[in-house]
Enzyme design. Structure first.
Site, PDB file in Angstrom:
ATOM      1  N   ASP A   1       0.869  -1.177   0.000  1.00  0.00           N
ATOM      2  CA  ASP A   1       0.000   0.000   0.000  1.00  0.00           C
ATOM      3  C   ASP A   1       0.912   1.236   0.000  1.00  0.00           C
ATOM      4  OD1 ASP A   1      -2.351   1.670   0.457  1.00  0.00           O
ATOM      5  OD2 ASP A   1      -1.597   1.858   2.512  1.00  0.00           O
TER       6      ASP A   1
ATOM      7  N   ALA B   1      -0.055   5.311   1.323  1.00  0.00           N
ATOM      8  CA  ALA B   1      -0.173   6.154   2.522  1.00  0.00           C
ATOM      9  C   ALA B   1      -0.371   5.314   3.776  1.00  0.00           C
ATOM     10  CB  ALA B   1      -1.324   7.138   2.362  1.00  0.00           C
TER      11      ALA B   1
ATOM     12  N   LYS C   1     -11.526   6.873  -2.534  1.00  0.00           N
ATOM     13  CA  LYS C   1     -11.907   7.999  -1.682  1.00  0.00           C
ATOM     14  C   LYS C   1     -13.382   8.397  -1.785  1.00  0.00           C
ATOM     15  CE  LYS C   1      -7.907   7.877  -0.007  1.00  0.00           C
ATOM     16  NZ  LYS C   1      -7.775   6.818   0.998  1.00  0.00           N
TER      17      LYS C   1
ATOM     18  N   ASP D   1      -1.696  -1.128   5.839  1.00  0.00           N
ATOM     19  CA  ASP D   1      -1.864  -0.558   7.179  1.00  0.00           C
ATOM     20  C   ASP D   1      -3.320  -0.366   7.570  1.00  0.00           C
ATOM     21  OD1 ASP D   1      -2.283   2.864   7.009  1.00  0.00           O
ATOM     22  OD2 ASP D   1      -1.945   1.694   5.212  1.00  0.00           O
TER      23      ASP D   1
END
Length: 264
Positions: free
Chosen positions: A9, A11, A50, A183
């Site tokens: 991934d 960010a 998003k 994450d």
């Protein structure tokens, strides 16, 4: 078994320690409309495309109830698209400042490449957003072999399509010869849905939600409690293993290759 590729991934995993770029923007677009959301709420859908993240926030019962109190009705699809357009505008202006590789990432990538391992990546950012992030990260020394965004496939996380496209472009199969590192909960689901070894990284993650300064200055007992909460959350959502920092990844890989971990 030999691991041939690792799919990271972006960010909160390889860049932007704590995944802070989108956080305040999500909070701001709701606050502007008189609807306060918490940082914890804003982080919960992290890792999704998003616009899907905005939609997921509007579907949270508390936020939906607060929206109805303010506007007299539940959020509409038009509201979601309006907020997303504002989100994009603000995010584009700040992204270059949130593309710094997390400590240790470049060194681990270099070590993996020395072993002949290919480096892929997936993200919840759009292609246009990633043109900014990837360019800035490359200037700072981090550039995976391949990048897939939700724009490149039928759907983003938790669907496995971005991982499959990485596998095709990198020329690696079967999927259990690859590791997915992320994450967020959606990263864990993406990796498992793709049939990959799935590893959650804790320090610097969106799930932990702390700055590097907060991690370094926090009472060790309190920090350990927070780490274990995230570790358990990853495990509950399919992680085969968890690491506190990226420097532990090669150790996990060795356990996989020695068949000391079992994919299920």
């Amino acid at each position: 078994m030999k691991i041939e590729a690792v799919i990271f991934d972006w960010a909160g995993t390889t860049v932007d320690y704590g995944c802070f770029a989108p956080l305040e923007v999500f909070m701001k677009i709701f606050q502007k409309r008189g609807v306060e959301i918490t940082a914890e709420e804003a982080r919960k859908p992290m890792g999704l495309l998003k616009i899907d993240h905005v939609r997921a926030l509007t579907e949270m019962p508390r936020i939906a109830d607060e929206w109805k109190r303010v506007f007299g009705q539940l959020p509409t699809e038009a509201d979601i698209h309006e907020m997303y357009e504002e989100f994009e505008e603000i995010l584009f202006s700040i992204l270059p400042s949130y593309a710094t590789p997390i400590d240790g990432v470049k060194e681990v990538i270099a070590s993996l490449r020395e072993r002949g391992i290919k480096i892929g990546s997936t993200t919840g950012y759009t292609r246009e957003m990633m043109e900014i992030v990837a360019k800035e990260a490359a200037l700072q020394g981090y550039k995976p072999d391949f990048l897939v965004t939700p724009d490149d496939v039928p759907a983003g996380r938790p669907y496995p399509w971005m991982c499959y496209k990485n596998a095709m472009e990198l020329g690696v199969y079967p999927m259990n010869h690859m590791i997915k590192v992320g994450d967020t909960v959606s990263d864990m689901k993406e990796g498992r849905n793709a049939g990959m070894w799935t590893v959650g990284v804790i320090l610097g993650s969106s799930e932990l939600g702390l700055t590097q300064y907060e991690v370094e200055s926090m009472d060790s007992v309190e920090l350990r409690e927070k780490i274990e909460i995230v570790r358990n959350r990853f495990a509950e959502n399919g992680a085969h293993s968890t690491i506190e920092t990226m420097q532990e990844l090669e150790n996990v890989m060795e356990h996989i290759e020695k068949q000391e971990l079992i994919i299920s």
